[in-house]
Write a protein that holds these residues in place. Sequence first.
Motif, mmCIF file in Angstrom:
data_model
loop_
_atom_site.group_PDB
_atom_site.id
_atom_site.type_symbol
_atom_site.label_atom_id
_atom_site.label_comp_id
_atom_site.label_asym_id
_atom_site.label_seq_id
_atom_site.Cartn_x
_atom_site.Cartn_y
_atom_site.Cartn_z
ATOM 1 N N GLU A 35 -27.283 -15.302 32.221
ATOM 2 C CA GLU A 35 -28.081 -16.096 31.297
ATOM 3 C C GLU A 35 -28.049 -15.439 29.927
ATOM 4 O O GLU A 35 -28.263 -14.229 29.808
ATOM 5 C CB GLU A 35 -29.516 -16.197 31.790
ATOM 6 C CG GLU A 35 -30.327 -17.184 30.999
ATOM 7 C CD GLU A 35 -31.685 -17.444 31.627
ATOM 8 O OE1 GLU A 35 -32.528 -18.010 30.922
ATOM 9 O OE2 GLU A 35 -31.885 -17.084 32.793
ATOM 10 N N SER B 141 -28.740 -16.110 25.436
ATOM 11 C CA SER B 141 -29.277 -16.876 24.324
ATOM 12 C C SER B 141 -28.436 -16.524 23.118
ATOM 13 O O SER B 141 -28.247 -15.345 22.807
ATOM 14 C CB SER B 141 -30.740 -16.510 24.090
ATOM 15 O OG SER B 141 -31.255 -17.253 23.021
ATOM 16 N N ASP C 124 -27.434 -17.481 18.927
ATOM 17 C CA ASP C 124 -27.693 -18.190 17.677
ATOM 18 C C ASP C 124 -26.336 -18.542 17.096
ATOM 19 O O ASP C 124 -25.509 -17.658 16.837
ATOM 20 C CB ASP C 124 -28.483 -17.332 16.693
ATOM 21 C CG ASP C 124 -29.968 -17.281 17.030
ATOM 22 O OD1 ASP C 124 -30.398 -18.035 17.927
ATOM 23 O OD2 ASP C 124 -30.689 -16.484 16.409
ATOM 24 N N THR D 259 -30.036 -22.560 18.346
ATOM 25 C CA THR D 259 -30.199 -21.555 19.397
ATOM 26 C C THR D 259 -29.729 -22.216 20.680
ATOM 27 O O THR D 259 -30.180 -23.324 21.018
ATOM 28 C CB THR D 259 -31.664 -21.107 19.531
ATOM 29 O OG1 THR D 259 -32.075 -20.535 18.286
ATOM 30 C CG2 THR D 259 -31.820 -20.072 20.637
ATOM 31 N N ASN E 110 -29.252 -21.708 24.716
ATOM 32 C CA ASN E 110 -29.619 -20.954 25.919
ATOM 33 C C ASN E 110 -28.887 -21.560 27.107
ATOM 34 O O ASN E 110 -28.878 -22.788 27.259
ATOM 35 C CB ASN E 110 -31.125 -21.029 26.183
ATOM 36 C CG ASN E 110 -31.924 -20.438 25.056
ATOM 37 O OD1 ASN E 110 -31.708 -19.305 24.661
ATOM 38 N ND2 ASN E 110 -32.841 -21.223 24.515
ATOM 39 N N GLU F 274 -29.471 -25.496 26.985
ATOM 40 C CA GLU F 274 -30.479 -26.098 26.119
ATOM 41 C C GLU F 274 -30.102 -25.724 24.687
ATOM 42 O O GLU F 274 -29.892 -24.547 24.394
ATOM 43 C CB GLU F 274 -31.867 -25.577 26.437
ATOM 44 C CG GLU F 274 -32.932 -26.162 25.534
ATOM 45 C CD GLU F 274 -34.299 -25.581 25.806
ATOM 46 O OE1 GLU F 274 -34.736 -24.713 25.020
ATOM 47 O OE2 GLU F 274 -34.908 -25.978 26.795
ATOM 48 N N TRP G 65 -34.695 -30.432 20.306
ATOM 49 C CA TRP G 65 -33.928 -29.776 21.350
ATOM 50 C C TRP G 65 -33.300 -30.828 22.245
ATOM 51 O O TRP G 65 -33.717 -31.980 22.246
ATOM 52 C CB TRP G 65 -34.787 -28.823 22.177
ATOM 53 C CG TRP G 65 -35.721 -29.509 23.120
ATOM 54 C CD1 TRP G 65 -36.972 -29.959 22.835
ATOM 55 C CD2 TRP G 65 -35.455 -29.867 24.474
ATOM 56 N NE1 TRP G 65 -37.506 -30.559 23.936
ATOM 57 C CE2 TRP G 65 -36.599 -30.523 24.967
ATOM 58 C CE3 TRP G 65 -34.374 -29.701 25.323
ATOM 59 C CZ2 TRP G 65 -36.673 -31.006 26.262
ATOM 60 C CZ3 TRP G 65 -34.455 -30.186 26.619
ATOM 61 C CH2 TRP G 65 -35.603 -30.825 27.070
ATOM 62 N N SER H 252 -28.270 -12.478 23.000
ATOM 63 C CA SER H 252 -29.181 -11.774 23.894
ATOM 64 C C SER H 252 -28.785 -12.133 25.311
ATOM 65 O O SER H 252 -28.740 -13.317 25.650
ATOM 66 C CB SER H 252 -30.624 -12.183 23.628
ATOM 67 O OG SER H 252 -31.476 -11.634 24.599
ATOM 68 N N SER I 2 -28.687 -10.946 29.736
ATOM 69 C CA SER I 2 -29.489 -10.305 30.769
ATOM 70 C C SER I 2 -29.078 -8.868 31.020
ATOM 71 O O SER I 2 -29.776 -8.129 31.677
ATOM 72 C CB SER I 2 -29.413 -11.121 32.066
ATOM 73 O OG SER I 2 -28.090 -11.185 32.529
#
Length: 188
Positions: free
Chosen positions: A118, A120, A122, A127, A129, A158, A168, A185, A187
Motif C-alpha cells: 500500500e 500514497s 503525490d 494524491t 492511494n 483512490e 475524490w 509514502s 508501508s
Amino acid sequence: MSLLSLARLRTPAADTSTTADVPSGPLLPIELYTVDAHLLGWIGPLAGRTSDQLNSPEPLLLAELHQATGATDADREIIEVDHGLAWSEPDRGEMLLVVPPPLLAPNRHLRLHRRLEEVSLDVGPYTVNGLVHIRPGSQVADFILHSGRRFLPMTRVEIRQDADPSWWRSASVVIVNTAFLSWLSGSR
C-alpha cells in the motif's frame, strides 16, 4: 483545456503515414489526467496492458479525446465501430494519471505474482492511494523510482484532489507517471 492545448495533439488524419495504424475493433473508454486537463477518449483494443503500451515507444492513438465536463455514463460506453472518429496522439510527457479500460479478455499470463504494498503518492495536484505490485525482495521506493518504467500501474486506487474544489474518485486501476511524483509514502 484550451483550444491551443488541443491543437498540440497530433492528429493522424493530417499524417497519412499513421492512418494505417488506427486500431480496428471495439474502442474502449480511457481517461487521462494531464498537466492542465481531465480528458476522456477511447482506445483501440489492446493485446496487453495499457501500462505496457504507455511504456513502449509505439504511438498511443486515442479517438475523440475531449475535455471531461460532467462526464456521463454515455461517455464511458464501448464504441463498436469507428465511423470517421478523430484520432490523436496525446503527449505522454503531459500525462499525470491514466485510468485505463478493463481488459476485454483478461489473460492469466499477464498477471504477475508480486507482493502487494500500500502506497500514497503525490502526483501533480493529486494524491493517489492504492496498491503497487512489486517484485519479491524489492523495496517500495526503489521499485517505483528505479524500475525503468515511467508509467506505474496501481490497483484498488483512490484519487484525491484537495484544491478548491476538492474531490475524490476510486478506480480499480490507475497508471501513474512517475516523472511527476513529488512524494511517496509506503508501508516499508
